[in-house]
Design a protein around this motif. Structure first.
Motif, PDB file in Angstrom:
ATOM      1  N   GLY A 285     -31.784   8.420  93.116  1.00 28.95           N
ATOM      2  CA  GLY A 285     -32.290   7.096  93.451  1.00 28.95           C
ATOM      3  C   GLY A 285     -32.121   6.038  92.394  1.00 28.95           C
ATOM      4  N   GLN A 286     -31.411   6.341  91.293  1.00 27.98           N
ATOM      5  CA  GLN A 286     -31.285   5.349  90.218  1.00 27.98           C
ATOM      6  C   GLN A 286     -30.416   4.174  90.633  1.00 27.98           C
ATOM      7  OE1 GLN A 286     -30.923   6.901  86.279  1.00 27.98           O
ATOM      8  NE2 GLN A 286     -29.860   5.096  85.490  1.00 27.98           N
ATOM      9  N   PHE A 287     -29.429   4.419  91.487  1.00 31.58           N
ATOM     10  CA  PHE A 287     -28.576   3.339  91.990  1.00 31.58           C
ATOM     11  C   PHE A 287     -27.986   3.764  93.327  1.00 31.58           C
ATOM     12  CE2 PHE A 287     -26.193   5.580  88.559  1.00 31.58           C
ATOM     13  CZ  PHE A 287     -25.298   6.289  89.347  1.00 31.58           C
ATOM     14  N   PRO A 288     -27.504   2.807  94.138  1.00 38.53           N
ATOM     15  CA  PRO A 288     -26.955   3.132  95.457  1.00 38.53           C
ATOM     16  C   PRO A 288     -25.513   3.614  95.378  1.00 38.53           C
ATOM     17  CG  PRO A 288     -27.307   0.761  95.226  1.00 38.53           C
ATOM     18  CD  PRO A 288     -27.636   1.377  93.918  1.00 38.53           C
ATOM     19  N   LEU A 289     -25.075   4.235  96.475  1.00 38.50           N
ATOM     20  CA  LEU A 289     -23.726   4.778  96.591  1.00 38.50           C
ATOM     21  C   LEU A 289     -22.996   4.135  97.764  1.00 38.50           C
ATOM     22  CD1 LEU A 289     -24.593   8.582  96.213  1.00 38.50           C
ATOM     23  CD2 LEU A 289     -23.977   6.966  94.399  1.00 38.50           C
ATOM     24  N   ILE A 290     -21.681   4.024  97.617  1.00 36.36           N
ATOM     25  CA  ILE A 290     -20.811   3.623  98.727  1.00 36.36           C
ATOM     26  C   ILE A 290     -20.027   4.855  99.151  1.00 36.36           C
ATOM     27  CG2 ILE A 290     -18.924   2.140  99.493  1.00 36.36           C
ATOM     28  CD1 ILE A 290     -19.737   0.080  97.470  1.00 36.36           C
ATOM     29  N   GLY A 291     -20.089   5.181 100.430  1.00 34.45           N
ATOM     30  CA  GLY A 291     -19.386   6.340 100.966  1.00 34.45           C
ATOM     31  C   GLY A 291     -18.040   5.946 101.542  1.00 34.45           C
ATOM     32  N   VAL A 292     -16.982   6.620 101.094  1.00 31.50           N
ATOM     33  CA  VAL A 292     -15.608   6.347 101.538  1.00 31.50           C
ATOM     34  C   VAL A 292     -14.910   7.677 101.784  1.00 31.50           C
ATOM     35  CG1 VAL A 292     -13.532   4.993 101.053  1.00 31.50           C
ATOM     36  CG2 VAL A 292     -15.635   4.506  99.804  1.00 31.50           C
ATOM     37  N   GLY A 293     -14.029   7.698 102.760  1.00 28.94           N
ATOM     38  CA  GLY A 293     -13.208   8.877 102.989  1.00 28.94           C
ATOM     39  C   GLY A 293     -13.361   9.437 104.380  1.00 28.94           C
ATOM     40  N   GLY A 294     -12.388   9.162 105.235  1.00 30.88           N
ATOM     41  CA  GLY A 294     -12.364   9.756 106.561  1.00 30.88           C
ATOM     42  C   GLY A 294     -13.227   9.082 107.600  1.00 30.88           C
ATOM     43  N   ILE A 295     -13.788   7.922 107.307  1.00 30.69           N
ATOM     44  CA  ILE A 295     -14.592   7.213 108.312  1.00 30.69           C
ATOM     45  C   ILE A 295     -13.662   6.655 109.384  1.00 30.69           C
ATOM     46  CG2 ILE A 295     -16.088   5.224 108.739  1.00 30.69           C
ATOM     47  CD1 ILE A 295     -17.185   5.591 105.906  1.00 30.69           C
ATOM     48  N   ASP A 296     -13.890   7.049 110.633  1.00 30.64           N
ATOM     49  CA  ASP A 296     -13.049   6.564 111.733  1.00 30.64           C
ATOM     50  C   ASP A 296     -13.840   6.338 113.012  1.00 30.64           C
ATOM     51  OD1 ASP A 296     -13.585   9.154 112.525  1.00 30.64           O
ATOM     52  OD2 ASP A 296     -11.487   9.749 112.762  1.00 30.64           O
ATOM     53  N   SER A 297     -15.179   6.370 112.910  1.00 34.25           N
ATOM     54  CA  SER A 297     -16.025   6.230 114.093  1.00 34.25           C
ATOM     55  C   SER A 297     -17.455   5.986 113.635  1.00 34.25           C
ATOM     56  CB  SER A 297     -15.991   7.523 114.927  1.00 34.25           C
ATOM     57  OG  SER A 297     -16.535   8.605 114.162  1.00 34.25           O
ATOM     58  N   ALA A 298     -18.310   5.616 114.583  1.00 37.05           N
ATOM     59  CA  ALA A 298     -19.725   5.473 114.260  1.00 37.05           C
ATOM     60  C   ALA A 298     -20.315   6.812 113.843  1.00 37.05           C
ATOM     61  CB  ALA A 298     -20.477   4.901 115.460  1.00 37.05           C
TER      62      ALA A 298
END
Length: 362
Positions: A285-298
């Motif tokens: 919880g110290q800082f937020p994350l951005i998730g990347v990789g293979g996103i192709d749908s909700a």
């Protein structure tokens, strides 16, 4: 409408080599009339790094390398855009061909090698569009022939921090020889310290531009421990998980699967999402994350949220699903939030991180 138009145009687009099609897409977005995307569903509003995002769906770095089409991309409905990677000096990158579609796998392999028009060209474009609104980050990289690559990041931060909403330290591209060596704990600590000092100097007397760290999906867990330790100690504002992979899953079917470079798209989803969950558990919880990789749908976007992502990025999937994908993902995320009886998507961040880190729940 966008999805329908893309389905009609896709055979023509895919008859071109991948880099030519990409170049035409960026040029087209850059030339499009300025317009704003419609208002987002309020359940998607997200706070991160001291910034207010209208929705968590972002365009990943690598698409608009030279900040040419930021406004066109924002008009597609993205909540933010990350331009770059940008290098201090212009460089051509690797010889063509250097990007390949893996249609059967809904994946892309690229070995661009941080081709960039350079820092000054990007700075000029960012300065020109100031005041138009929209959140814009810049991905920072080192010149291939630099004698001091850590210094390159400091140079970029000093120049671009006043012009961007956030900056990303990219030491995870697989296409610049030796760049990933900067992920080692001691080297990374020096690089991050110098970059933050340059940012502080550039932002003197003003709001500090958030600095994020983008990591590779191919890290071992001890390597991840070292990177997270540096990020926490130095006060990094967030991490992006993850870049492309040098791995080649046995499931790949396309003829181009043997090309060298970074693999992105559908085959990256599971490994990058598990690494995201592992990172979430270590960050505590110290800082937020951005998730990347293979996103192709909700569905895949929602899995990233459950694994610990506050924000999301993609672009390889648009090669196969078109420019309407951001809108489709946003609609699906809003629907899932309301079905859960919640008023904010952010309430679901990291809900299943422990299970996903164990290899369950994807």
């Amino acid at each position: 409408m966008l999805s329908h138009l893309f389905s009609l145009a896709r055979p023509l687009i895919h008859s071109l080599d991948a880099e030519t099609a990409h170049r035409l897409t960026v040029t087209g977005l850059a030339a499009a009339p300025l317009r704003r995307a419609g208002a987002d569903d309020p359940v998607l509003a997200t706070q991160a790094f001291g910034l207010s995002f209208p929705n968590p769906v972002g365009l990943a770095a690598g698409f608009d390398k030279n900040a040419e089409a930021i406004d066109g991309a924002l008009a597609l409905g993205f909540g933010f855009v990350e331009a770059g990677g940008v290098t201090p000096l212009p460089q051509p990158g690797n010889p063509r061909p250097r990007v390949f579609r893996l249609a059967e796998d809904e994946a892309v392999i690229n070995r661009y090698g941080l081709n960039s028009e350079g820092m000054e060209a990007v700075a000029k474009r960012l300065a020109t569009r100031r005041g138009r609104g929209g959140l814009v980050g810049v991905n920072l990289g080192a010149n291939k022939d630099s004698a001091d690559r850590a210094a390159d990041y400091a140079i970029l931060a000093r120049r671009l921090a006043p012009l961007a909403d956030f900056l990303t330290i990219n030491v995870s591209s697989p296409n610049t020889p030796g760049l990933r060596d900067l992920q080692a704990e001691n080297a990374l600590d020096d690089l991050v310290a110098r970059t933050l000092a340059a940012r502080d100097e550039a932002n003197a007397g003003a709001r500090l531009t958030p600095i994020l760290l983008k990591i590779a999906p191919d890290l071992t867990l001890p390597e991840l421990d070292g990177m997270v330790a540096v990020a926490r100690k130095r006060g990094i504002d967030g991490m992006i998980v993850s870049n492309t992979t040098v791995a080649r899953p046995a499931s790949l079917r396309s003829a181009a699967r043997g090309e060298t470079g970074g693999l992105s798209g559908k085959p990256l989803f599971e490994a990058s999402t598990r690494l995201l969950a592992e990172t979430f558990l270590r960050v505590d919880g110290q800082f937020p994350l951005i998730g990347v990789g293979g996103i192709d749908s909700a569905e895949t976007a929602f899995a990233k949220i459950r694994a610990g992502a506050t924000l999301l990025q993609f672009y390889s999937a648009m090669v196969f699903k078109g420019p309407g994908l951001a809108g489709q993902i946003k609609s699906g995320l809003a629907d899932r939030t309301r079905r859960a009886g919640l008023t904010r998507l952010t309430a679901l961040i990291g809900r299943d991180a422990a299970a996903i880190a164990r290899g369950e729940g994807l």
